[in-house]
Design an enzyme around this catalytic site. Structure first.
Site, PDB file in Angstrom:
ATOM      1  N   LYS A 151      -2.812  -4.940  -2.099  1.00 29.16           N
ATOM      2  CA  LYS A 151      -4.030  -4.718  -2.878  1.00 29.16           C
ATOM      3  C   LYS A 151      -4.189  -5.788  -3.953  1.00 29.16           C
ATOM      4  CE  LYS A 151      -4.793   0.256  -2.332  1.00 29.16           C
ATOM      5  NZ  LYS A 151      -6.230   0.152  -2.035  1.00 29.16           N
ATOM      6  N   LYS A 245      -6.741  -7.920   7.314  1.00 34.40           N
ATOM      7  CA  LYS A 245      -7.596  -6.834   7.779  1.00 34.40           C
ATOM      8  C   LYS A 245      -8.947  -6.895   7.066  1.00 34.40           C
ATOM      9  CE  LYS A 245      -6.343  -3.073   4.610  1.00 34.40           C
ATOM     10  NZ  LYS A 245      -5.866  -1.668   4.520  1.00 34.40           N
ATOM     11  N   LYS A 248     -13.161  -4.193   1.877  1.00 34.46           N
ATOM     12  CA  LYS A 248     -14.336  -4.140   1.011  1.00 34.46           C
ATOM     13  C   LYS A 248     -14.176  -5.033  -0.207  1.00 34.46           C
ATOM     14  CE  LYS A 248     -14.143   0.406   0.853  1.00 34.46           C
ATOM     15  NZ  LYS A 248     -14.418   1.805   0.473  1.00 34.46           N
TER      16      LYS A 248
END
Length: 380
Positions: A151, A245, A248
């Protein structure tokens, strides 16, 4: 089940035809009539409009689980606002995103009369149980979690997770797997549909359930150990960087297909997707990740599981034909949910009504759990 999923005098939406199969390790090779009732829980963050990867990997699977559920099964789906705070958010945008995500869940086919659909932050039991679990979780366990690194890498627009400055890591991002465990165990969920990147978190959840059961004894075990339900669809990758991947939070808007993208936008993004200059199309995720990603998307939408066979159908053709077919399939898939979302997102009163009813029903379950938890640990 009726194909009309919103039984409101003001709002109705159609059930999107499911496109994915799902499997669960604990119930494989078991007929629906023979298995025990399940309590299924999953959540999604309100951080922007969902992309194609979210739809193929999670949302359409939730609809299928709802469609195939036994009458005794319970389904709980939540918009996890507390999780969104692990990375910086603008308050006005987060408020709007929470409401939009509620509209998305209804637009794709979830039925608030069949499933409990609510905002996580409307039920304080989630964070209450999370604090108890935080006091049981070692720092070593949390540092072994890999998702916080990915993240941060995505947020910093870097591929090398080893380059991440750990001073950027806040306590919430480090401990959010504990909150995720609380989300699951507060309902004593038996099954959780997740992708491969969340498997590690479910293992932590099971460890915490087992630790609580052994440390705080009572009449039987407090928590069951939840089972994972995995979809058969492989990860959907970024259209611009097929080594990562679809996300957003990726800086490049052309890297993802959003639920709200129009047909021309979908066509443009697929046309500009990264592939390769090789000849005959083949499915080779290692050597040809961009091409493999398009085949994965097309196969997931059309139900073609053998991607090598799908690639073979393009014998004598090239990437142009594959991209055209993929864009057309995506548009066909998203057209209905997109129109339903645009209609529902402005029905604020109805969305609030669904959220409030879902929160009420969720609290009926979690209040019982928290009462027993507090009694076992000595706070009641």
């Amino acid at each position: 089940m009726s194909s009309r999923v919103l039984s409101s005098s003001r709002s109705q939406c159609r059930l999107v035809k499911p496109i994915l199969n799902y499997r669960c390790a604990s119930t494989r090779n078991t007929t629906p009539e023979a298995r025990r009732p399940r309590r299924i829980l999953s959540g999604i963050q309100p951080t922007g409009i969902p992309h194609l990867g979210n739809y193929l990997g999670a949302l359409s699977n939730w609809v299928k689980l709802q469609r195939d559920a036994l009458p005794e099964d319970e389904l709980i789906y939540t918009v996890v606002g507390w999780h969104a705070l692990t990375l910086p958010q603008k308050p006005k945008e987060l408020f709007k995103s929470r409401q939009d995500m509620m509209a998305v869940l209804l637009a794709v086919g979830l039925d608030p009369k069949r499933s409990i659909i609510f905002h996580q932050d409307h039920n304080p039991s989630h964070t209450e149980l999370a604090w108890i679990f935080n006091c049981m979780t070692s720092l070593g366990q949390l540092r072994r979690m890999t998702t916080w690194k990915s993240k941060l890498a995505t947020a910093r627009n870097t591929k090398n997770e080893s380059d991440i400055d750990e001073s950027l890591l806040n306590a919430g991002l480090l401990t959010y797997p504990v909150l995720q465990a609380a989300d699951i165990l507060i309902y004593r969920a038996t099954h959780v549909p997740v992708g491969d990147d969340q498997t590690q978190h479910i293992e932590l959840c099971r460890d915490l359930a087992d630790l609580f059961n052994r440390r705080f004894k009572g009449k039987g075990s407090m928590f069951s150990l939840p089972q994972i339900i995995k979809t058969q669809t492989k990860r959907i990758l970024s259209l611009r960087d097929p080594s990562a991947k679809m996300s957003k939070s990726a800086p490049d808007l052309n890297s993802r297909i959003l639920l709200t993208d129009t047909a021309p936008q979908i066509q443009a993004k697929i046309r500009s997707s990264v592939t390769d200059g090789l000849g005959e199309l083949t499915y080779d995720p290692e050597a040809r990740p961009g091409t493999a990603n398009l085949l994965t998307i097309l196969g997931a939408i059309t139900g073609q599981e053998d991607l090598h066979a799908l690639a073979a159908t393009y014998s004598g053709k090239g990437h142009a034909e594959l991209k055209t077919d993929t864009a057309d399939a995506i548009e066909e898939l998203l057209r209905g949910p997109r129109a339903e979302f645009e209609r529902l997102r402005v029905e604020t009163a109805y969305l609030n009504e669904v959220a409030e009813d879902g929160a009420r029903r969720s609290k009926e379950k979690t209040d019982v759990t928290m009462k027993e938890v507090k009694a076992r640990i000595g706070l009641a």
